[in-house]
Write a protein that holds these residues in place. Structure first.
Motif, PDB file in Angstrom:
ATOM      1  N   ALA A 219      -2.350 -20.278  -8.218  1.00 30.48           N
ATOM      2  CA  ALA A 219      -2.521 -19.600  -6.273  1.00 30.48           C
ATOM      3  C   ALA A 219      -1.679 -18.712  -5.997  1.00 30.48           C
ATOM      4  CB  ALA A 219      -2.136 -20.878  -5.995  1.00 30.48           C
ATOM      5  N   THR A 220      -2.345 -17.525  -4.625  1.00 28.54           N
ATOM      6  CA  THR A 220      -1.754 -16.458  -4.184  1.00 28.54           C
ATOM      7  C   THR A 220      -1.092 -17.982  -3.293  1.00 28.54           C
ATOM      8  OG1 THR A 220      -3.341 -16.393  -2.334  1.00 28.54           O
ATOM      9  CG2 THR A 220      -2.757 -15.032  -4.374  1.00 28.54           C
ATOM     10  N   PRO A 221       0.146 -17.143  -2.338  1.00 27.78           N
ATOM     11  CA  PRO A 221       0.897 -17.796  -0.676  1.00 27.78           C
ATOM     12  C   PRO A 221      -0.303 -18.203  -0.711  1.00 27.78           C
ATOM     13  CG  PRO A 221       2.225 -15.529  -1.710  1.00 27.78           C
ATOM     14  CD  PRO A 221       0.447 -15.822  -2.789  1.00 27.78           C
ATOM     15  N   TRP A 222      -1.692 -17.883   0.108  1.00 26.29           N
ATOM     16  CA  TRP A 222      -2.303 -18.205   1.153  1.00 26.29           C
ATOM     17  C   TRP A 222      -3.165 -19.214   0.712  1.00 26.29           C
ATOM     18  CZ3 TRP A 222      -2.490 -17.041   5.996  1.00 26.29           C
ATOM     19  CH2 TRP A 222      -3.030 -17.612   7.093  1.00 26.29           C
ATOM     20  N   GLN A 223      -3.231 -19.188  -0.179  1.00 30.00           N
ATOM     21  CA  GLN A 223      -3.966 -20.614  -1.135  1.00 30.00           C
ATOM     22  C   GLN A 223      -3.007 -21.323  -1.133  1.00 30.00           C
ATOM     23  OE1 GLN A 223      -6.003 -18.690  -4.610  1.00 30.00           O
ATOM     24  NE2 GLN A 223      -7.432 -17.982  -4.341  1.00 30.00           N
ATOM     25  N   ALA A 224      -1.232 -21.432  -1.663  1.00 33.86           N
ATOM     26  CA  ALA A 224      -1.092 -23.097  -1.295  1.00 33.86           C
ATOM     27  C   ALA A 224      -0.463 -22.802  -0.150  1.00 33.86           C
ATOM     28  CB  ALA A 224       0.348 -22.031  -2.451  1.00 33.86           C
ATOM     29  N   PHE A 225      -0.933 -22.656   0.597  1.00 35.34           N
ATOM     30  CA  PHE A 225      -0.705 -22.408   2.344  1.00 35.34           C
ATOM     31  C   PHE A 225      -1.589 -23.533   2.960  1.00 35.34           C
ATOM     32  CE2 PHE A 225      -1.328 -22.166   6.517  1.00 35.34           C
ATOM     33  CZ  PHE A 225      -0.428 -22.633   7.073  1.00 35.34           C
ATOM     34  N   TRP A 226      -3.004 -22.960   2.599  1.00 30.33           N
ATOM     35  CA  TRP A 226      -4.150 -23.816   2.676  1.00 30.33           C
ATOM     36  C   TRP A 226      -4.199 -24.603   1.813  1.00 30.33           C
ATOM     37  CZ3 TRP A 226      -6.299 -23.751   7.698  1.00 30.33           C
ATOM     38  CH2 TRP A 226      -6.343 -22.299   8.086  1.00 30.33           C
ATOM     39  N   ARG A 227      -4.266 -25.085   0.582  1.00 28.84           N
ATOM     40  CA  ARG A 227      -4.525 -26.318  -0.067  1.00 28.84           C
ATOM     41  C   ARG A 227      -3.638 -27.177  -0.610  1.00 28.84           C
ATOM     42  NH1 ARG A 227      -8.595 -23.388  -4.769  1.00 28.84           N
ATOM     43  NH2 ARG A 227      -9.688 -22.210  -3.594  1.00 28.84           N
ATOM     44  N   VAL A 228      -1.944 -26.663   0.156  1.00 24.31           N
ATOM     45  CA  VAL A 228      -0.747 -27.793   0.154  1.00 24.31           C
ATOM     46  C   VAL A 228      -0.493 -28.009   1.557  1.00 24.31           C
ATOM     47  CG1 VAL A 228       1.567 -28.321  -1.313  1.00 24.31           C
ATOM     48  CG2 VAL A 228      -0.126 -26.374  -2.192  1.00 24.31           C
ATOM     49  N   THR A 229      -0.005 -26.716   1.608  1.00 24.64           N
ATOM     50  CA  THR A 229       0.773 -26.737   3.391  1.00 24.64           C
ATOM     51  C   THR A 229      -0.116 -27.557   4.481  1.00 24.64           C
ATOM     52  OG1 THR A 229       2.638 -25.252   2.653  1.00 24.64           O
ATOM     53  CG2 THR A 229       1.966 -25.859   5.012  1.00 24.64           C
ATOM     54  N   VAL A 230      -1.313 -27.100   4.635  1.00 23.49           N
ATOM     55  CA  VAL A 230      -1.906 -27.652   5.589  1.00 23.49           C
ATOM     56  C   VAL A 230      -2.432 -29.401   5.023  1.00 23.49           C
ATOM     57  CG1 VAL A 230      -4.228 -27.710   6.639  1.00 23.49           C
ATOM     58  CG2 VAL A 230      -2.685 -25.589   6.053  1.00 23.49           C
ATOM     59  N   PRO A 231      -3.267 -29.323   4.316  1.00 25.09           N
ATOM     60  CA  PRO A 231      -3.173 -31.205   4.404  1.00 25.09           C
ATOM     61  C   PRO A 231      -2.557 -31.659   4.039  1.00 25.09           C
ATOM     62  CG  PRO A 231      -4.016 -29.879   2.046  1.00 25.09           C
ATOM     63  CD  PRO A 231      -3.241 -29.113   2.940  1.00 25.09           C
TER      64      PRO A 231
END
Length: 311
Positions: A219-231
């Motif tokens: 995962a890219t940093p942006w994908q990790a943010f949306w799929r991990v951090t935000v949820p």
């Protein structure tokens, strides 16, 4: 039941655990539910001169109950009240979204800052609370003046007043005060800390190893943010949204000081009904409907959240 059993049950009732759990419920009962019941009682009454009429009367060994429903019928029939409710919900929703848009990056930055700097950043967020809420809101009247206020001069120098006029947030070029723009700005400024603090509390507890695992899986940093951090920060988002949205719906001071005639919100209607018209039953009816408009959707949302968590 023996005396010993009764004493044991009494000790269990007043144990530390029971007192710890019961104290918040007692507080909510005395200072939230009881005042609401008083307002609900007034909403079914009518003005009898300078006092509110009684709902129950006793005469000839008979108890009579008189409930006046005209106030609620007026609310449902008069478009003024519905437009005011809709406008209050719209401004509260817009304020919540703007606070989330600004507060989430700020809270994320605070949570990722060194632990030695975090207390200073928290103090910066809470610093406005050291000054009177009324004074802070009133100060925006001078700051947004297009001729003397530095915020108004700055916006005018960047020609942002033309953009605000194009989207309908100000009535004329250079007129920032008494407009939807000044109302939104004042509400965002006031309630932004209530969004930042719950988000910071959630993000600071986030396990960073989950982000490392997501990146290891491609995962890219942006994908990790949306799929991990935000949820994982959804709890902070919901808490911050409620802390901002609920008081914004019934806000009175900010619309009165910064809003114009076209920014009529339910708090100003309540004030007019209570003190200008001296119609306490009508004002109480407006307040009851406002509380129901907030509580019922929140109750449905919490029920769905509980069902989702149970599954």
């Amino acid at each position: 039941m023996s005396l010993t059993s009764r004493l044991a049950a009494l000790r269990g009732l007043f144990s530390g655990r029971s007192l710890l759990i019961g104290t918040p419920y007692l507080w909510l009962l005395l200072f939230f539910l009881l005042p609401f019941l008083i307002v609900l009682r007034i909403s079914f009454a009518e003005m009898d001169g300078a006092r509110v009429s009684d709902l129950f009367t006793y005469a000839n060994n008979e108890l009579f109950m008189k409930l006046k429903l005209q106030n609620f019928a007026t609310i449902f029939q008069d478009d003024l009240y519905w437009s005011t409710y809709a406008q209050s919900l719209m401004y509260a929703g817009a304020t919540t979204l703007v606070c989330l848009f600004i507060g989430y990056p700020f809270a994320y930055f605070m949570a990722r800052s060194p632990s030695s700097v975090q207390p200073l950043l928290l103090m910066g967020v809470m610093l406005p609370f050291w000054t009177s809420f009324l004074l802070r809101v009133y100060a925006w009247k001078g700051l947004l003046d297009a001729d003397t206020g530095w915020v108004g001069l700055f916006l005018k120098a960047l020609h942002l007043d033309q953009l605000l006029l194009a989207v309908g947030l100000i009535p004329a070029e250079g007129q920032f005060m008494y407009s939807p723009f000044s109302l939104l700005l004042g509400m965002v400024y006031t309630y932004l800390p209530f969004m930042i603090l719950p988000l910071f509390g959630t993000l600071s507890k986030l396990d960073l190893r989950l982000l490392e695992a997501a990146q290891d899986l491609g995962a890219t940093p942006w994908q990790a943010f949306w799929r991990v951090t935000v949820p994982l920060s959804r709890g902070g988002i919901v808490a911050g949204a409620m802390l901002v949205f609920i008081p914004c719906v019934g806000e009175y001071v900010i619309p009165e000081l910064l809003g114009g005639p076209e920014t009529l919100m339910i708090g100003r209607v309540l004030w007019d009904e209570f003190f200008a018209n001296n119609d306490w039953p009508m004002a109480s009816s407006v307040a009851v409907v406002m509380v129901l408009l907030i509580i019922v959707p929140l109750a449905i949302f919490n029920r769905n959240q509980s069902k989702g968590a149970g599954q």
